[in-house]
Design a protein around this motif. Structure first.
Motif, PDB file in Angstrom:
ATOM      1  N   GLN A 202      -2.849 -10.789  23.147  1.00 33.70           N
ATOM      2  CA  GLN A 202      -1.743 -11.378  23.906  1.00 33.70           C
ATOM      3  C   GLN A 202      -1.910 -12.889  24.046  1.00 33.70           C
ATOM      4  OE1 GLN A 202      -1.146  -9.055  27.487  1.00 33.70           O
ATOM      5  NE2 GLN A 202      -0.261 -10.849  28.490  1.00 33.70           N
ATOM      6  N   ARG A 203      -3.151 -13.314  24.353  1.00 35.74           N
ATOM      7  CA  ARG A 203      -3.416 -14.755  24.488  1.00 35.74           C
ATOM      8  C   ARG A 203      -3.213 -15.485  23.179  1.00 35.74           C
ATOM      9  NH1 ARG A 203      -7.977 -16.783  28.585  1.00 35.74           N
ATOM     10  NH2 ARG A 203      -6.794 -16.043  30.335  1.00 35.74           N
TER      11      ARG A 203
ATOM     12  N   ASP B 257     -12.939 -13.649  15.226  1.00 37.27           N
ATOM     13  CA  ASP B 257     -12.203 -12.545  14.618  1.00 37.27           C
ATOM     14  C   ASP B 257     -10.713 -12.876  14.582  1.00 37.27           C
ATOM     15  OD1 ASP B 257     -11.876 -12.516  17.281  1.00 37.27           O
ATOM     16  OD2 ASP B 257     -12.670 -10.511  17.633  1.00 37.27           O
ATOM     17  N   GLN B 258     -10.396 -14.160  14.394  1.00 42.19           N
ATOM     18  CA  GLN B 258      -9.008 -14.627  14.325  1.00 42.19           C
ATOM     19  C   GLN B 258      -8.250 -14.395  15.629  1.00 42.19           C
ATOM     20  OE1 GLN B 258      -8.160 -16.367  11.623  1.00 42.19           O
ATOM     21  NE2 GLN B 258     -10.161 -15.904  10.803  1.00 42.19           N
ATOM     22  N   LEU B 259      -8.982 -14.257  16.735  1.00 35.32           N
ATOM     23  CA  LEU B 259      -8.348 -14.136  18.047  1.00 35.32           C
ATOM     24  C   LEU B 259      -9.052 -15.088  19.007  1.00 35.32           C
ATOM     25  CD1 LEU B 259      -8.183 -10.236  18.531  1.00 35.32           C
ATOM     26  CD2 LEU B 259      -6.306 -11.739  17.852  1.00 35.32           C
ATOM     27  N   VAL B 260      -8.330 -15.587  20.018  1.00 35.73           N
ATOM     28  CA  VAL B 260      -9.009 -16.352  21.061  1.00 35.73           C
ATOM     29  C   VAL B 260      -9.706 -15.352  21.990  1.00 35.73           C
ATOM     30  CG1 VAL B 260      -7.302 -18.224  20.905  1.00 35.73           C
ATOM     31  CG2 VAL B 260      -7.036 -16.471  22.657  1.00 35.73           C
ATOM     32  N   SER B 261     -10.603 -15.855  22.830  1.00 36.27           N
ATOM     33  CA  SER B 261     -11.379 -14.943  23.692  1.00 36.27           C
ATOM     34  C   SER B 261     -10.537 -14.386  24.830  1.00 36.27           C
ATOM     35  CB  SER B 261     -12.564 -15.691  24.298  1.00 36.27           C
ATOM     36  OG  SER B 261     -13.465 -16.025  23.299  1.00 36.27           O
ATOM     37  N   PRO B 262     -10.850 -13.166  25.270  1.00 34.84           N
ATOM     38  CA  PRO B 262     -10.172 -12.612  26.451  1.00 34.84           C
ATOM     39  C   PRO B 262     -10.710 -13.310  27.707  1.00 34.84           C
ATOM     40  CG  PRO B 262     -11.899 -11.131  25.721  1.00 34.84           C
ATOM     41  CD  PRO B 262     -11.850 -12.250  24.719  1.00 34.84           C
ATOM     42  N   PRO B 263     -10.027 -13.162  28.875  1.00 39.46           N
ATOM     43  CA  PRO B 263     -10.541 -13.776  30.100  1.00 39.46           C
ATOM     44  C   PRO B 263     -11.833 -13.101  30.555  1.00 39.46           C
ATOM     45  CG  PRO B 263      -8.613 -12.412  30.574  1.00 39.46           C
ATOM     46  CD  PRO B 263      -8.765 -12.440  29.089  1.00 39.46           C
ATOM     47  N   VAL B 264     -12.677 -13.851  31.267  1.00 38.20           N
ATOM     48  CA  VAL B 264     -13.913 -13.277  31.818  1.00 38.20           C
ATOM     49  C   VAL B 264     -13.957 -13.558  33.315  1.00 38.20           C
ATOM     50  CG1 VAL B 264     -15.300 -13.385  29.715  1.00 38.20           C
ATOM     51  CG2 VAL B 264     -15.181 -15.380  31.193  1.00 38.20           C
ATOM     52  N   TYR B 265     -14.697 -12.736  34.047  1.00 39.02           N
ATOM     53  CA  TYR B 265     -14.796 -12.853  35.508  1.00 39.02           C
ATOM     54  C   TYR B 265     -16.233 -12.626  35.921  1.00 39.02           C
ATOM     55  CZ  TYR B 265      -9.769 -12.035  35.113  1.00 39.02           C
ATOM     56  OH  TYR B 265      -8.446 -12.125  34.757  1.00 39.02           O
ATOM     57  N   THR B 266     -16.612 -13.203  37.061  1.00 39.86           N
ATOM     58  CA  THR B 266     -17.915 -12.878  37.647  1.00 39.86           C
ATOM     59  C   THR B 266     -17.743 -12.711  39.158  1.00 39.86           C
ATOM     60  OG1 THR B 266     -20.240 -13.523  37.785  1.00 39.86           O
ATOM     61  CG2 THR B 266     -18.630 -15.310  37.908  1.00 39.86           C
TER      62      THR B 266
ATOM     63  N   LYS C 105      -1.199 -14.620  20.770  1.00 42.05           N
ATOM     64  CA  LYS C 105       0.249 -14.710  20.525  1.00 42.05           C
ATOM     65  C   LYS C 105       0.848 -15.866  21.317  1.00 42.05           C
ATOM     66  CE  LYS C 105       1.325  -9.895  19.499  1.00 42.05           C
ATOM     67  NZ  LYS C 105       1.547  -8.652  20.225  1.00 42.05           N
ATOM     68  N   GLU C 106       0.410 -15.984  22.590  1.00 39.48           N
ATOM     69  CA  GLU C 106       0.982 -17.015  23.462  1.00 39.48           C
ATOM     70  C   GLU C 106       0.494 -18.412  23.103  1.00 39.48           C
ATOM     71  OE1 GLU C 106       0.941 -14.068  27.326  1.00 39.48           O
ATOM     72  OE2 GLU C 106      -0.323 -15.863  27.363  1.00 39.48           O
ATOM     73  N   ARG C 107      -0.826 -18.527  22.820  1.00 38.54           N
ATOM     74  CA  ARG C 107      -1.419 -19.854  22.718  1.00 38.54           C
ATOM     75  C   ARG C 107      -1.618 -20.353  21.301  1.00 38.54           C
ATOM     76  NH1 ARG C 107      -5.725 -19.954  27.669  1.00 38.54           N
ATOM     77  NH2 ARG C 107      -4.382 -18.817  29.110  1.00 38.54           N
ATOM     78  N   ARG C 108      -1.917 -19.437  20.388  1.00 37.02           N
ATOM     79  CA  ARG C 108      -2.201 -19.834  18.991  1.00 37.02           C
ATOM     80  C   ARG C 108      -1.514 -18.881  18.024  1.00 37.02           C
ATOM     81  NH1 ARG C 108      -4.427 -23.421  21.218  1.00 37.02           N
ATOM     82  NH2 ARG C 108      -6.387 -24.458  20.712  1.00 37.02           N
ATOM     83  N   PRO C 109      -0.169 -18.797  18.090  1.00 38.00           N
ATOM     84  CA  PRO C 109       0.516 -17.836  17.222  1.00 38.00           C
ATOM     85  C   PRO C 109       0.196 -18.047  15.739  1.00 38.00           C
ATOM     86  CG  PRO C 109       2.068 -19.354  18.277  1.00 38.00           C
ATOM     87  CD  PRO C 109       0.740 -19.571  18.921  1.00 38.00           C
ATOM     88  N   GLY C 110      -0.098 -19.297  15.365  1.00 38.85           N
ATOM     89  CA  GLY C 110      -0.403 -19.596  13.960  1.00 38.85           C
ATOM     90  C   GLY C 110      -1.619 -18.832  13.452  1.00 38.85           C
ATOM     91  N   MET C 111      -2.570 -18.535  14.339  1.00 41.33           N
ATOM     92  CA  MET C 111      -3.779 -17.826  13.917  1.00 41.33           C
ATOM     93  C   MET C 111      -3.457 -16.435  13.418  1.00 41.33           C
ATOM     94  SD  MET C 111      -6.564 -18.779  16.825  1.00 41.33           S
ATOM     95  CE  MET C 111      -7.741 -17.500  16.485  1.00 41.33           C
ATOM     96  N   LEU C 112      -2.455 -15.794  14.027  1.00 46.54           N
ATOM     97  CA  LEU C 112      -2.094 -14.438  13.626  1.00 46.54           C
ATOM     98  C   LEU C 112      -1.394 -14.447  12.269  1.00 46.54           C
ATOM     99  CD1 LEU C 112      -0.912 -13.134  17.094  1.00 46.54           C
ATOM    100  CD2 LEU C 112      -3.021 -12.523  15.909  1.00 46.54           C
TER     101      LEU C 112
END
Ligand code: ADE
Length: 225
Positions: free
Chosen positions: A213-214, A172-181, A216-223
């Protein structure tokens, strides 16, 4: 989907194709992958597939005839959506291209080596050229394995949870959010409180904010795209 791979190193695919998702997809007959040893299509007794460049200079060039013989014999059996050459100067493989290609029925992937393939193959037989990034590998095999993995996981029925490919980074033109277990706390490193709230709406908003947020920080070009 049927994928025919033309290569002088078919053994290179044994590892990537005999584990995990690709193996499962093959076992479930959701993908049918065939490896073709290019040397078997050479016409001389030494099974020669490369020759000196007309231009002179260092490096060998892959010859037309074995490649044409192999592609022609495949095309006699069925029609192909694309005949793809893996090359560092091709169109860069991304999620959009993977999505598009995952609807194909039959594709051929041609792996190059040495200084490349005779240009006439590219002009007359290849319909698409794909790169997996702006760096030069020693051959197209690893690139072909990357493309196959990227496609196969998108085929219907391959991933257990049908939604999991849809929630991948880039879908969806965004990187994935963090996940936890579990555990929720480890050496004092705690998971975000919100994930324990049980409030699905808030959690889903949190995930979206994190992804944004990720990105914006990591792949601003995608936005910007
Ligand atoms: N062959 C050599 N380097 C490559 C790359 N980066 N992508 C695709 N095929 C290649």
């Amino acid at each position: 989907m049927r994928i025919d791979i033309i290569t002088i190193f078919p053994e290179m695919f044994q590892g990537p194709f005999s584990h995990s998702i690709i193996k499962r997809a093959t076992d479930k007959q959701l993908v049918d992958i065939h490896l073709h040893q290019l040397r078997n299509y050479a016409t001389d007794k030494h099974k020669k597939v490369d020759d000196y460049p007309f231009s002179g200079g260092a490096g060998m060039v892959m010859m037309i005839e074995p490649i044409d013989n192999c592609i022609s014999s495949l095309k006699k059996e069925r029609s192909y959506d694309e005949v793809i050459y893996l090359s560092p100067d091709g169109e860069v493989f991304n999620q959009g291209l993977a999505n598009q290609m995952s609807s194909y029925d039959n594709i051929i992937l041609l792996c190059g080596h040495y200084k490349g393939i005779d240009e006439r193959i590219r002009t007359h037989l290849i319909t698409r050229e794909i790169s997996i990034g702006d760096y030069v590998l020693s051959g197209g095999e690893l690139a072909a394995a990357v493309v196959v993995d990227g496609l196969v996981r998108l085929l219907p029925g391959v991933l257990g949870d049908e939604t999991s490919a849809l929630s991948d980074s880039f879908q969806d033109q965004l990187v994935s959010p963090p996940v936890y277990t579990r555990p929720r706390s480890y050496k004092g490193w705690d998971i975000p409180e919100i994930l324990l709230s049980g409030n699905e709406k808030l959690i889903s908003e949190w995930k979206h904010d994190q992804a944004l947020q990720r990105t914006k920080e990591r792949r601003p070009g995608m936005l910007e795209d």
